[in-house]
Design a protein around this motif. Structure first.
Motif, short mmCIF file in Angstrom:
data_model
loop_
_atom_site.label_atom_id
_atom_site.label_comp_id
_atom_site.label_asym_id
_atom_site.label_seq_id
_atom_site.Cartn_x
_atom_site.Cartn_y
_atom_site.Cartn_z
N HIS A 1 0.85 -1.19 0.00
CA HIS A 1 0.00 0.00 0.00
C HIS A 1 0.88 1.23 0.00
O HIS A 1 1.87 1.29 0.73
N VAL A 2 0.51 2.21 -0.81
CA VAL A 2 1.17 3.52 -0.81
C VAL A 2 0.24 4.44 -0.02
O VAL A 2 -0.90 4.69 -0.44
N GLY B 1 4.44 14.00 6.54
CA GLY B 1 4.74 14.42 5.18
C GLY B 1 5.32 13.30 4.36
O GLY B 1 5.90 12.34 4.89
N GLY B 2 5.14 13.37 3.06
CA GLY B 2 5.64 12.34 2.18
C GLY B 2 4.71 11.14 2.13
O GLY B 2 3.57 11.18 2.59
N ARG C 1 4.47 9.39 -6.41
CA ARG C 1 4.97 8.69 -7.61
C ARG C 1 6.18 7.83 -7.27
O ARG C 1 6.28 6.67 -7.69
N ASP C 2 7.13 8.38 -6.49
CA ASP C 2 8.32 7.61 -6.10
C ASP C 2 7.93 6.43 -5.22
O ASP C 2 8.48 5.33 -5.36
N ALA C 3 6.98 6.64 -4.32
CA ALA C 3 6.53 5.54 -3.45
C ALA C 3 5.84 4.46 -4.27
O ALA C 3 6.05 3.26 -4.03
N ARG D 1 -1.77 -0.94 -3.98
CA ARG D 1 -2.95 -0.11 -3.76
C ARG D 1 -2.48 1.29 -3.37
O ARG D 1 -1.73 1.44 -2.41
N ILE D 2 -2.93 2.28 -4.13
CA ILE D 2 -2.51 3.66 -3.91
C ILE D 2 -3.63 4.40 -3.20
O ILE D 2 -4.76 4.44 -3.68
#
Length: 85
Positions: free
Chosen positions: A11-12, A18-19, A38-40, A57-58
Motif C-alpha cells: 500500500h502507498v 509528510g511524504g 509517484r516515487d513511493a 494499492r494507492i
C-alpha cells in the motif's frame, strides 16, 4: 510455514509527517518512505515484482484507496477486456 495470503501486496499511504510510505498488509512500519507519491508507487511496484507479483494499492491523502495496480505475474481481478476481433 505457510505463506500469508496477500503478503506480496503493498500500500502507498500518506505519512502524517509528510511524504508517502510503502507498507505491507497489516505492517506497523513502512518498508520505505518517499517525498512523492509517484516515487513511493514506483518502489512499491519494484517490491511486489521482486516478491513474485501482487497488488499495489494507492491511497489518497484522505487515506482511501484511489487506485490499484496488478504487478505481474499476479492475478488481476479485473483484467482488461480483449477488444480484438
Amino acid at each position: 510455514m505457510a505463506k500469508k495470503t496477500g503478503s506480496n501486496n503493498r500500500h502507498v499511504v500518506p505519512n502524517s509527517n509528510g511524504g508517502w510510505d510503502v507498507k505491507g498488509p497489516d505492517a506497523r512500519r513502512a518498508s520505505s518512505h518517499h517525498d512523492t507519491q509517484r516515487d513511493a508507487e514506483t518502489r512499491a511496484k519494484e517490491i511486489v515484482q521482486n516478491l513474485g507479483g501482487g497488488e499495489v494499492r494507492i491511497h489518497g491523502r484522505d487515506g482511501r484507496i484511489r487506485d490499484s495496480d496488478t504487478v505481474a505475474p499476479g492475478h488481476d481481478p479485473h483484467p482488461p477486456k480483449d477488444t480484438r476481433h
